[in-house]
Design a protein around this motif. Structure first.
Motif, PDB file in Angstrom:
ATOM      1  N   GLU A  48       0.915  -1.198  -0.067  1.00 19.67           N
ATOM      2  CA  GLU A  48      -0.171  -0.001   0.051  1.00 19.67           C
ATOM      3  C   GLU A  48       0.802   1.309   0.226  1.00 19.67           C
ATOM      4  OE1 GLU A  48      -2.997   2.277  -0.665  1.00 19.67           O
ATOM      5  OE2 GLU A  48      -3.529   0.004  -0.011  1.00 19.67           O
ATOM      6  N   LYS A  49       0.592   2.213  -0.737  1.00 20.54           N
ATOM      7  CA  LYS A  49       1.278   3.391  -1.152  1.00 20.54           C
ATOM      8  C   LYS A  49       0.642   4.658  -0.499  1.00 20.54           C
ATOM      9  CE  LYS A  49       4.887   1.108  -3.011  1.00 20.54           C
ATOM     10  NZ  LYS A  49       5.697   0.536  -2.120  1.00 20.54           N
ATOM     11  N   ASP A  50      -0.604   4.562  -0.486  1.00 22.66           N
ATOM     12  CA  ASP A  50      -1.453   5.900  -0.207  1.00 22.66           C
ATOM     13  C   ASP A  50      -1.291   6.314   1.242  1.00 22.66           C
ATOM     14  OD1 ASP A  50      -3.304   7.828  -0.297  1.00 22.66           O
ATOM     15  OD2 ASP A  50      -4.979   6.514   0.169  1.00 22.66           O
ATOM     16  N   PRO A  51      -0.884   7.357   1.466  1.00 24.43           N
ATOM     17  CA  PRO A  51      -0.492   7.635   3.092  1.00 24.43           C
ATOM     18  C   PRO A  51      -1.780   7.608   3.960  1.00 24.43           C
ATOM     19  CG  PRO A  51       0.713   9.024   1.699  1.00 24.43           C
ATOM     20  CD  PRO A  51      -0.198   8.061   0.670  1.00 24.43           C
ATOM     21  N   ALA A  52      -2.950   8.130   3.317  1.00 23.69           N
ATOM     22  CA  ALA A  52      -4.276   8.189   3.846  1.00 23.69           C
ATOM     23  C   ALA A  52      -4.697   6.593   4.167  1.00 23.69           C
ATOM     24  CB  ALA A  52      -5.197   8.937   3.301  1.00 23.69           C
ATOM     25  N   THR A  53      -4.629   5.900   3.366  1.00 23.08           N
ATOM     26  CA  THR A  53      -5.058   4.338   3.515  1.00 23.08           C
ATOM     27  C   THR A  53      -4.208   3.626   4.662  1.00 23.08           C
ATOM     28  OG1 THR A  53      -5.684   4.389   1.271  1.00 23.08           O
ATOM     29  CG2 THR A  53      -5.442   2.093   2.577  1.00 23.08           C
ATOM     30  N   GLU A  55      -2.579   5.161   7.230  1.00 25.11           N
ATOM     31  CA  GLU A  55      -3.011   5.688   8.268  1.00 25.11           C
ATOM     32  C   GLU A  55      -4.118   5.162   8.997  1.00 25.11           C
ATOM     33  OE1 GLU A  55      -1.319   7.639  10.753  1.00 25.11           O
ATOM     34  OE2 GLU A  55       0.356   7.371   9.382  1.00 25.11           O
ATOM     35  N   ASN A  56      -5.157   4.979   7.967  1.00 24.86           N
ATOM     36  CA  ASN A  56      -6.516   4.070   8.431  1.00 24.86           C
ATOM     37  C   ASN A  56      -6.052   2.730   8.714  1.00 24.86           C
ATOM     38  OD1 ASN A  56      -9.146   3.826   8.622  1.00 24.86           O
ATOM     39  ND2 ASN A  56      -9.204   3.197   6.537  1.00 24.86           N
ATOM     40  N   LEU A  57      -5.422   1.903   7.922  1.00 26.84           N
ATOM     41  CA  LEU A  57      -4.982   0.584   8.473  1.00 26.84           C
ATOM     42  C   LEU A  57      -4.377   0.500   9.945  1.00 26.84           C
ATOM     43  CD1 LEU A  57      -3.738  -0.825   4.953  1.00 26.84           C
ATOM     44  CD2 LEU A  57      -5.831  -1.351   6.089  1.00 26.84           C
ATOM     45  N   LYS A  58      -3.324   1.427  10.095  1.00 30.54           N
ATOM     46  CA  LYS A  58      -2.616   1.525  11.211  1.00 30.54           C
ATOM     47  C   LYS A  58      -3.514   1.875  12.431  1.00 30.54           C
ATOM     48  CE  LYS A  58       1.310   3.986  11.314  1.00 30.54           C
ATOM     49  NZ  LYS A  58       2.169   4.997  10.875  1.00 30.54           N
ATOM     50  N   ALA A  59      -4.662   2.834  12.228  1.00 32.02           N
ATOM     51  CA  ALA A  59      -5.622   3.192  13.242  1.00 32.02           C
ATOM     52  C   ALA A  59      -6.298   1.935  13.643  1.00 32.02           C
ATOM     53  CB  ALA A  59      -6.591   4.362  12.622  1.00 32.02           C
ATOM     54  N   ASN A  60      -6.653   1.385  12.600  1.00 34.09           N
ATOM     55  CA  ASN A  60      -7.609  -0.167  12.805  1.00 34.09           C
ATOM     56  C   ASN A  60      -6.577  -0.963  13.712  1.00 34.09           C
ATOM     57  OD1 ASN A  60      -9.702   0.694  11.200  1.00 34.09           O
ATOM     58  ND2 ASN A  60      -9.145  -0.160   9.405  1.00 34.09           N
ATOM     59  N   ALA A  61      -5.515  -1.246  13.378  1.00 35.81           N
ATOM     60  CA  ALA A  61      -4.560  -2.071  14.116  1.00 35.81           C
ATOM     61  C   ALA A  61      -4.502  -1.684  15.547  1.00 35.81           C
ATOM     62  CB  ALA A  61      -3.133  -2.164  13.593  1.00 35.81           C
TER      63      ALA A  61
END
Length: 99
Positions: A48-53, A55-61
């Motif tokens: 994944e390269k999109d910074p917003a995505t 950050e969203n994945l990290k927030a989910n973790a």
């Protein structure tokens, strides 16, 4: 120490694996399944390269880790456990009423 949202993906992965070791120590079927699930979720998003995505994945973790820690605290603290049960019961009632 970095804040949860500033943690790198690798740090979050390691946190998740540590949590799996805490939940299911050893090499049981449960621990293997949990490790496999964590690994596959991180592998799926590896490129994944999109910074917003990202950050969203990290927030989910982080949310997943936090939810587990809250759940474990609720198991040990009677007052918190009652509050969590009440909140859950109200959420279920609201969901049924909305459908």
């Amino acid at each position: 120490m970095s804040t949860p949202m500033n943690r790198t993906s690798l740090q979050l992965y390691r946190d998740c694996i540590r949590l799996v070791r805490h939940i299911a120590p050893g090499h049981s079927g449960k621990s293997t399944a949990l490790r496999t699930m964590v690994r596959s979720q991180f592998e799926k998003s590896r490129n994944e390269k999109d910074p917003a995505t990202i950050e969203n994945l990290k927030a989910n973790a982080v949310r997943g880790l936090s939810n587990y820690m809250l759940y474990e605290s609720g198991v040990k603290d009677e007052k918190l456990s009652k509050a969590m049960t009440k909140f859950n019961d109200n959420a279920i009632k609201d969901a049924k009423r909305d459908t």
